[in-house]
Each structure stands twice: as structure tokens, then as C-alpha cells.
Design a protein around this motif. Structure first.
Motif, mmCIF file in Angstrom:
data_model
loop_
_atom_site.group_PDB
_atom_site.id
_atom_site.type_symbol
_atom_site.label_atom_id
_atom_site.label_comp_id
_atom_site.label_asym_id
_atom_site.label_seq_id
_atom_site.Cartn_x
_atom_site.Cartn_y
_atom_site.Cartn_z
ATOM 1 N N ALA A 480 0.826 -1.201 0.000
ATOM 2 C CA ALA A 480 0.000 0.000 0.000
ATOM 3 C C ALA A 480 0.861 1.253 0.000
ATOM 4 N N ALA A 481 0.306 2.312 -0.566
ATOM 5 C CA ALA A 481 0.989 3.602 -0.551
ATOM 6 C C ALA A 481 1.016 4.155 0.867
ATOM 7 N N VAL A 482 2.062 4.880 1.189
ATOM 8 C CA VAL A 482 2.214 5.501 2.504
ATOM 9 C C VAL A 482 1.866 6.977 2.375
ATOM 10 N N ARG A 483 0.917 7.424 3.157
ATOM 11 C CA ARG A 483 0.537 8.836 3.161
ATOM 12 C C ARG A 483 1.286 9.540 4.289
ATOM 13 N N VAL A 484 2.091 10.522 3.937
ATOM 14 C CA VAL A 484 2.916 11.228 4.912
ATOM 15 C C VAL A 484 2.136 12.399 5.488
ATOM 16 N N GLN A 485 2.071 12.450 6.807
ATOM 17 C CA GLN A 485 1.467 13.574 7.512
ATOM 18 C C GLN A 485 2.417 14.047 8.607
ATOM 19 N N THR A 486 2.252 15.277 9.013
ATOM 20 C CA THR A 486 3.072 15.800 10.097
ATOM 21 C C THR A 486 2.485 15.343 11.431
ATOM 22 N N PRO A 487 3.303 15.248 12.474
ATOM 23 C CA PRO A 487 2.772 14.852 13.786
ATOM 24 C C PRO A 487 1.672 15.769 14.290
ATOM 25 N N GLU A 488 1.786 17.081 13.979
ATOM 26 C CA GLU A 488 0.757 17.995 14.477
ATOM 27 C C GLU A 488 -0.573 17.794 13.755
ATOM 28 N N GLU A 489 -0.554 17.323 12.510
ATOM 29 C CA GLU A 489 -1.805 16.992 11.826
ATOM 30 C C GLU A 489 -2.501 15.822 12.521
ATOM 31 N N LYS A 490 -1.699 14.855 12.958
ATOM 32 C CA LYS A 490 -2.262 13.680 13.626
ATOM 33 C C LYS A 490 -2.727 14.021 15.038
ATOM 34 N N GLN A 491 -1.990 14.909 15.703
ATOM 35 C CA GLN A 491 -2.332 15.249 17.081
ATOM 36 C C GLN A 491 -3.546 16.162 17.167
ATOM 37 N N TYR A 492 -3.670 17.075 16.181
ATOM 38 C CA TYR A 492 -4.772 18.041 16.200
ATOM 39 C C TYR A 492 -5.553 17.952 14.891
ATOM 40 N N PRO A 493 -6.220 16.828 14.633
ATOM 41 C CA PRO A 493 -6.918 16.684 13.346
ATOM 42 C C PRO A 493 -8.039 17.695 13.162
ATOM 43 N N GLN A 494 -8.612 18.190 14.281
ATOM 44 C CA GLN A 494 -9.705 19.148 14.155
ATOM 45 C C GLN A 494 -9.252 20.497 13.609
ATOM 46 N N PHE A 495 -7.944 20.785 13.653
ATOM 47 C CA PHE A 495 -7.429 22.051 13.141
ATOM 48 C C PHE A 495 -6.619 21.872 11.862
ATOM 49 N N ALA A 496 -6.388 20.631 11.457
ATOM 50 C CA ALA A 496 -5.401 20.362 10.409
ATOM 51 C C ALA A 496 -5.787 20.926 9.055
ATOM 52 N N ASN A 497 -7.067 20.971 8.743
ATOM 53 C CA ASN A 497 -7.472 21.349 7.396
ATOM 54 C C ASN A 497 -8.077 22.742 7.302
ATOM 55 N N LEU A 498 -7.824 23.585 8.287
ATOM 56 C CA LEU A 498 -8.321 24.952 8.206
ATOM 57 C C LEU A 498 -7.650 25.674 7.051
ATOM 58 N N ARG A 499 -8.425 26.475 6.336
ATOM 59 C CA ARG A 499 -7.909 27.167 5.156
ATOM 60 C C ARG A 499 -8.160 28.671 5.297
ATOM 61 N N PRO A 500 -7.584 29.490 4.433
ATOM 62 C CA PRO A 500 -7.684 30.946 4.602
ATOM 63 C C PRO A 500 -9.100 31.460 4.774
ATOM 64 N N GLY A 501 -10.058 30.849 4.099
ATOM 65 C CA GLY A 501 -11.425 31.322 4.214
ATOM 66 C C GLY A 501 -12.012 31.097 5.596
ATOM 67 N N LEU A 502 -11.400 30.214 6.377
ATOM 68 C CA LEU A 502 -11.909 29.911 7.711
ATOM 69 C C LEU A 502 -11.100 30.557 8.817
ATOM 70 N N VAL A 503 -9.950 31.139 8.488
ATOM 71 C CA VAL A 503 -9.100 31.752 9.504
ATOM 72 C C VAL A 503 -9.288 33.252 9.510
ATOM 73 N N ASP A 504 -9.584 33.793 10.688
ATOM 74 C CA ASP A 504 -9.768 35.227 10.862
ATOM 75 C C ASP A 504 -8.421 35.875 11.121
ATOM 76 N N SER A 505 -8.000 36.806 10.267
ATOM 77 C CA SER A 505 -6.679 37.426 10.393
ATOM 78 C C SER A 505 -6.515 38.201 11.681
ATOM 79 N N SER A 506 -7.598 38.531 12.346
ATOM 80 C CA SER A 506 -7.491 39.273 13.594
ATOM 81 C C SER A 506 -7.085 38.387 14.760
ATOM 82 N N GLY A 507 -7.022 37.085 14.510
ATOM 83 C CA GLY A 507 -6.587 36.185 15.578
ATOM 84 C C GLY A 507 -7.707 35.325 16.122
ATOM 85 N N GLY A 508 -8.978 35.627 15.763
ATOM 86 C CA GLY A 508 -10.092 34.805 16.200
ATOM 87 C C GLY A 508 -10.353 33.702 15.207
#
Length: 710
Positions: A480-508
Motif C-alpha cells: 500500500a501507498a504511505v501517506r505522509v502527515q506531520t505529527p501535528e496533523e495527527k495530534q490536532y486533526p480538528q485544526f489540520a485542514n483549516l484554510r484561509p477562508g476559515l481563519v480570521d486574520s485578527s486572531g479569532g
């Protein structure tokens, strides 16, 4: 002073001494000598390599005395410069160990040298030295120099003359002998040899920890390699670039200019990239730093194409670039609210610039430098291994994995170039003959892909035009193919796929993100991963009210969470006022309060805690101990969800103790945090680990509503 000799060499030390005779040194000797001489490690080890490259205790002691005599007699301390000048004048000639920098006197038509510590300038130097050692012109070099003094006939001429100059570096290296000796070590043994050579005891490090350290050597053996490492302070990020090699230059990230780094259009003088193998920008992070946008543009072109321009002429160089900086937030906070590049100056948060980075080393995974991490065994004289790495710059190992693995066609060319250069560098460092097992090659390939994926994933958070893609590789033998992910993606999957449209530049964060974060499917396993639950006390969920609480004397079952938990939960800032956070047990109480707040803070959020206390003025040593302990707390909580700071209030009327939150509560405490009686501190004692198991001091606590802070 005599340095103790280890009771017995480790098997690894014996093997190093056997196969690299005369090229290794005990690393604790370097540490000992460095306390008295502020010179780079490679300067000390050049001398130690000449006098102490042995395991014979008597020879080591004699060699140490010789090195001490040489340093005492010839090394120039800044505060003894006038004495050395007088010695040269009296004797007519004297050898000095100092850093020399050369500049060209355009009006007089000759080169002049400046001695950094000795403080003499405009000393004429023969052009032959400049041609043989061009780094004299850029950044300077350490050397043993014969300096003469003679009053000149012309009063405008310098009375100082240079009769001889010898750079402090090894004479030559046989790469074939190096490879032959390397073949006598297993991979694990060789990684430990390299760790000891860098100056670390390998035992406390995991295999991954060793890779995170050794990746810092890649810029010395890989041409035009671009590495970034951001993380907490105190992890030794810049140590390798300041001390390890005479071919590296460490500069402050705020001090560099385009002419200094690349070329001066005024005089055509080539900058640092033309003379050094590796240039490290220390303290690269910092929002307040002024950055020349022109420099950023030139760097983007150089990092991508190895070229830079002087007018209409295109020039090229091979210097690798390293960017080191400190982070201020926890990994979870950065993933939820911004990105890993957030600490950088704004002009460098440029997707085109960041996409030129071949690897992002996660500095938050690197162990903080502690005394027990320093090596007491044998390692290479650093100048020797530096010359080996310089030779390896001529090799190319980027394609060695292709006989065992194939990369997914979805991976972009720039991503593939990035991890291939990291893979090549790691192969050169660990397997310099290019021979490794498929498993060893797969390990280095996956680590290299992870470091490049971190670069790409964080760029996706700042530039919506970049395309997300998976980093997959597959064994040619099947499977099988091996999918490489960073440890922080595995540790915090709920934040791993946030994209610019979902991130508020003001910090919220966008409410949709918080809803998404509640539960997320881990992409590689399909497992349901719940976000970290918020810890609550018994009355959580009910409306909080003002009230007065009495904690009885000699009772158990009380804890900071039971008393304060409901009233601090949900805030983002806390101010503690307590004039008596001084003794060890009081500071321990503070740490337990911080731990409680940390546990109540939702994953990815942050609650800052600021302490206002009184200075322990009973004795100077007590205040020093108080400062040391509070600073230790500050440093240890810096990368958590509870960053801590403190200040002293010298007001004679400072008596009241309170905890104030920025969401509308003030908690008045008649005893402050000091509510527990003495208990025997032991790892096996329940009271050490559970506040509820401790006896209380009688105290009263009032909960008062106040105006919320903006």
C-alpha cells in the motif's frame, strides 16, 4: 585545574578512537576551556585536536596545559588588548589568536586588516593572503597571526605589520579514509557519533530527536539548501551555525542588507553568499523588525534559481540559507488561529518566499538544552567533520530513493525538489557512501517529505491560490501507498485542514471552525477523534453568582479547580495579585494554578496569566532565587496554552490578594494561593499529586462581579 577522566570509555568511544585516531576529542574538554575563552568551538577544538586527540589521561592533561598556555599567551582578550600591544612593541613580534577582517583601501590601493579583539585597524596585509583566504574580506576568519611593531618613517603609515598568518582549520581530509572508517559503524552507532560530535549526549534523544538535530547539518553538505526552524527559545537552534563550522556565518536577521548579502552595485563587491557555504539568519522572527522588500525579492530569486543580479549581469552562488526564530504561541494555538509563519516579519509572510523553503524543522519538538544533554564522550574535532561535509557538497544523492520507492504523481515539482534535497542531505550525513537498506532509505524519505509537507500545509493557510495535495510514496516491491502527515496533523486533526477562508486574520476563529473542531475524522485511519474536553467543576453550566466562600481549617477535598474553576473558565486573561509568591512552596502553588487554568483552556485557545508580586528583600540571594524560579516558570509555560509573565510591585501598601479575569470576575483571597498546609513532598505521596488529599489552612474567598475588559 584538572579535568576528571571517565572511569571507562563506552564501547562507542573506543570504536571512535580506534577508527578515527587523531581526529576526535573529548567534548567535555571543549566545554571546560570555553568557559575561559570566548572563541568559536572550532578554534578550541583545532588546538585540542593538535594536543589532546588521545585517550591517555596523562597526555590529555599535558595537552590541556599546552592549550591553556597557548590561549593564555596568544589569545587576545578585549580587556587585555593594551597589554598585548605593549608586548608586541617590547618584543618586536608576537603571535596572536584573533579574528581578522580585511577591507580594501581604495585611496591607497592596498588591503587593510582589522583585529577584532586587539582593536588595531588599518594594518596593511599582503595581497597573497587575501587571494589565498578570500573569507578575510567577508565576515573575517580566526587565525594565528605574527604581528610586528616598528615605528615607520612616514607618520601616516601603520606601525603594525603582519609577518605571517595561518587560518585555524585542518590542513586536509582524506575522504576515502573517512568512508572506510564510516563503514565500521552501524547506522545507530554513526548517528550517535554525529550527535556526540555536535556536542550532545545521544542517550536522552529518541531516533526522531536525533534526526531533528542532524537536519541542521544539511546546509553544510547540500548546496543551495533552504531550511527554516521556528520553536521555543533555549533549544540550541543557532548553536550549530555559530560554533560548528568555519564555513558557516551566523548573522542577526535584522542586520542583513542586500549589498551585504548579495552584491554592492556601488563597488561590485560580492556579498556573503559568494564566500560562505551556509548563512544562518538568527532571531529571524519578530514583527517589529524592519525588512527591505527589495531584499525579500532578491532572496526569492536566489533561493529558487541560485542567481542574483548586479545591474544587467547575472551572478550565481551556492550558499545555503537557514532561518531561525522563536515562537511565542503553542502549536495548537497557531493551528487554530493562524499559522506557523505568524512570528515572522510581515514582509516574509509571502507565499512565494516561503515556497522556496525546502524543509521546516519543528523546533517545538527539540529538547531544551540542559546540562545533562552535553556530551562527555568523544566526537570529531568539528573542523574535521566540517571539511567532510564541505566535500559532500559535490555529491548528489537526490535520486537514490528511486530504486526502492515511487512518489505520487500528485506531488508538485517544487514539493518534490524540496524533500529530495532534504533526503539527499540526510543520506550524505548518515550514509555518506550512498549505501543504505530500503527501510533506512524509506525512513529518511518519509522524514524529508514530512518536513516539506509542513512548509506546504502552512502556506495553504495564507494563500488560497495554492493547491492542497497529498504526500504519498509507494514501495516498488508492492504494498500500500504511505501517506505522509506531520505529527501535528495527527495530534490536532480538528485544526489540520483549516484554510484561509476559515481563519480570521485578527486572531479569532470562524464559528464554523469551532463547530468543525468538535469532532473530525482522521484522514488516514478513519477513526473518530474528539477534541480535548474542557475540564469543569461541579457547578459548571449553572449561572455564576457573587458569593462568599469559607474554607475550613484542617479539611480535605479542596482544590484550585473546585474553588476557582468555574470563575476562570472562559476568560482569555488573568491577573494575580499576591505580594507573597516568594518561597518555593508558594511558587509551586502558582505552577499548580497555571496547570489548572491550562487544563480548563479549550484546545487551540490561550489564557495569559500575569502575576504582580513583591520582591523577597530579606537577603539578595533570596531575591535571586525568587527571580530564577519565576523566570523558570515563565520559560516553561511559554509554549503552552497558559503563557505566564510577572512583575514586582514595590508599593508599601501592597497587601491585598486577588485574582481578576478579563471576562468580569474578581476573586478576593485573604491567603492568596497559599491555602494548603505543609505536606511531605514525595512522588509516592497522594498529597503531592492531588490537592484534595492535602489539609487546608482556614481561609475566605469572595467572588465579585466587575466590569469586563475589552
Amino acid at each position: 585545574m584538572s579535568i576528571s577522566t571517565p572511569a571507562a570509555h563506552s564501547p562507542l568511544d573506543q570504536k571512535i578512537l580506534e577508527h578515527f585516531p587523531g581526529l576526535v576529542v573529548r567534548k567535555d574538554l571543549t566545554t571546560e576551556l570555553k568557559q575561559n575563552a570566548v572563541v568559536p568551538t572550532y578554534v578550541l577544538e583545532y588546538l585540542l585536536g593538535q594536543h589532546c586527540a588521545t585517550d591517555d589521561p596523562e597526555q590529555i592533561q599535558d595537552g590541556l596545559e599546552s592549550v591553556r598556555r597557548i590561549l593564555a599567551k596568544h589569545y587576545v582578550h578585549r580587556n587585555q588588548a593594551e597589554l598585548v600591544k605593549s608586548t608586541i612593541k617590547d618584543r618586536g613580534s608576537h603571535k596572536v589568536i584573533d579574528k581578522l577582517t580585511v577591507s580594501f583601501n581604495e585611496k591607497a590601493g592596498f588591503h587593510e586588516v582589522e583585529f577584532t579583539n586587539l582593536g588595531i585597524k588599518k594594518v596593511p596585509i599582503d595581497d597573497s593572503y587575501v587571494k589565498r583566504f578570500p573569507k578575510l574580506l567577508v565576515g573575517g576568519i580566526w587565525a594565528i597571526t605574527d604581528v610586528e611593531y616598528e615605528l615607520p618613517v612616514d607618520p601616516k603609515a601603520s606601525p603594525w605589520q603582519i609577518a605571517g598568518l595561518k587560518p585555524i582549520q585542518v590542513a586536509g581530509v582524506s575522504f576515502e579514509d573517512f568512508l572506510e572508517a564510516r563503514s565500521q559503524f552501524t547506522t545507530d552507532e554513526w548517528m550517535d557519533v554525529l550527535m556526540q560530535s555536535v556536542g550532545f549526549n545521544p542517550e536522552p534523544f529518541t531516533r526522531r530527536g536525533k534526526l531533528l538535530t542532524l537536519i541542521r547539518l544539511i546546509p553544510f553538505c547540500e548546496r543551495n539548501y533552504n531550511l527554516m526552524e521556528l520553536g521555543p527559545k533555549g533549544t540550541g537552534k543557532s548553536h550549530v551555525y555559530a560554533e560548528f563550522s568555519p564555513h558557516g556565518m551566523l548573522i542577526s536577521g535584522s542586520e542583513v542588507t542586500a549589498p551585504k548579502l548579495f552584491v554592492s552595485n556601488a563597488n561590485g563587491k560580492i556579498g556573503l553568499v559568494g564566500y560562505w557555504d551556509c548563512i544562518c539568519f538568527d532571531e529571524f522572527a519578530g514583527k517589529d523588525k524592519k525588512v527591505d522588500k527589495t531584499l525579500v525579492d532578491i532572496m526569492k530569486n536566489y533561493m529558487a534559481n541560485r542567481t542574483f543580479s548586479r545591474g544587467i549581469e547575472q551572478l550565481s552562488a551556492e550558499a545555503s540559507m537557514v532561518f531561525m526564530g522563536n515562537t511565542q504561541k503553542s502549536v495548537a494555538y497557531m493551528l487554530k488561529h493562524s499559522h506557523f509563519y505568524e512570528p515572522l516579519p510581515d514582509k516574509y509572510i509571502d507565499s512565494a518566499f516561503l515556497d522556496r523553503i525546502h524543509a521546516f524543522n519543528p523546533g517545538w519538538e527539540v529538547q531544551p538544552v540542559r546540562h545533562e544533554l552535553f556530551c562527555t564522550g568523544y566526537g570529531f574535532v568539528v573542523d574535521y567533520i566540517a571539511e567532510v561535509l564541505k566535500h559532500l557538497r559535490t555529491e548528489d544523492f537526490t535520486g537514490l530513493y528511486k530504486q526502492h520507492f515511487e512518489i505520487s504523481s500528485e506531488v508538485s515539482t517544487r514539493d518534490q525538489t524540496g524533500f529530495e534535497k532534504t533526503f539527499s542531505g540526510l543520506m550524505k550525513i548518515i550514509h555518506p557512501d550512498g549505501k543504505a537498506t530500503p527501510d533506512e532509505i524509506g525512513e529518511l524519505l518519509e522524514f524529508a517529505m514530512e518536513c516539506r509537507r509542513r512548509v506546504r500545509e502552512q502556506i495553504l493557510r495564507i494563500d488560497a491560490t495554492f493547491k492542497a495535495n497529498d504526500f504519498d510514496y509507494k514501495p516498488l516491491t508492492g504494498g500500500a501507498a504511505v501517506r505522509v502527515q506531520t505529527p501535528e496533523e495527527k495530534q490536532y486533526p480538528q485544526f489540520a485542514n483549516l484554510r484561509p477562508g476559515l481563519v480570521d486574520s485578527s486572531g479569532g476563529s470562524d464559528p464554523a471552525v469551532d463547530e468543525q473542531a468538535a469532532t473530525t475524522t482522521e484522514p488516514t485511519t478513519g477513526t473518530q477523534v474528539a477534541s480535548q474536553p474542557s475540564a469543569t467543576s461541579v457547578s459548571a453550566g449553572s449561572e455564576l453568582k457573587e458569593h462568599h466562600l469559607v474554607v475550613p481549617e484542617n479539611s480535605k477535598g479542596w482544590s484550585y479547580r473546585r474553588i476557582f474553576g468555574d470563575y476562570v473558565q472562559g476568560c482569555s486573561g488573568i491577573i494575580i495579585k499576591d505580594p507573597y509568591i516568594r518561597a518555593f512552596h508558594q511558587i509551586r502553588n502558582l505552577v499548580e494554578f497555571l496547570r489548572m487554568v491550562n487544563e480548563l483552556t479549550p484546545q487551540g485557545d490561550e489564557v495569559s496569566v500575569h502575576l504582580v508580586t513583591g520582591a523577597d528583600s530579606d537577603a539578595p540571594e533570596k531575591f535571586e532565587r525568587q527571580m530564577e524560579n519565576l523566570n523558570q516558570v515563565k520559560d516553561s509555560f511559554a509554549e503552552t496554552a497558559t503563557p505566564f509573565s510577572f512583575e514586582f510591585d514595590a508599593s508599601p501598601n501592597f497587601h491585598a490578594r486577588s485574582i481578576t479575569t478579563n471576562h468580569g470576575w474578581k476573586i478576593s483571597l485573604d491567603r492568596g494561593l497559599d491555602i494548603f498546609q505543609w505536606f511531605e513532598s514525595s512522588a509516592l505521596n497522594a498529597a503531592t499529586n492531588l490537592q484534595e488529599a492535602r489539609l487546608t489552612k482556614g481561609c475566605e474567598v469572595s467572588f465579585i462581579r466587575v466590569e469586563k475588559e475589552d
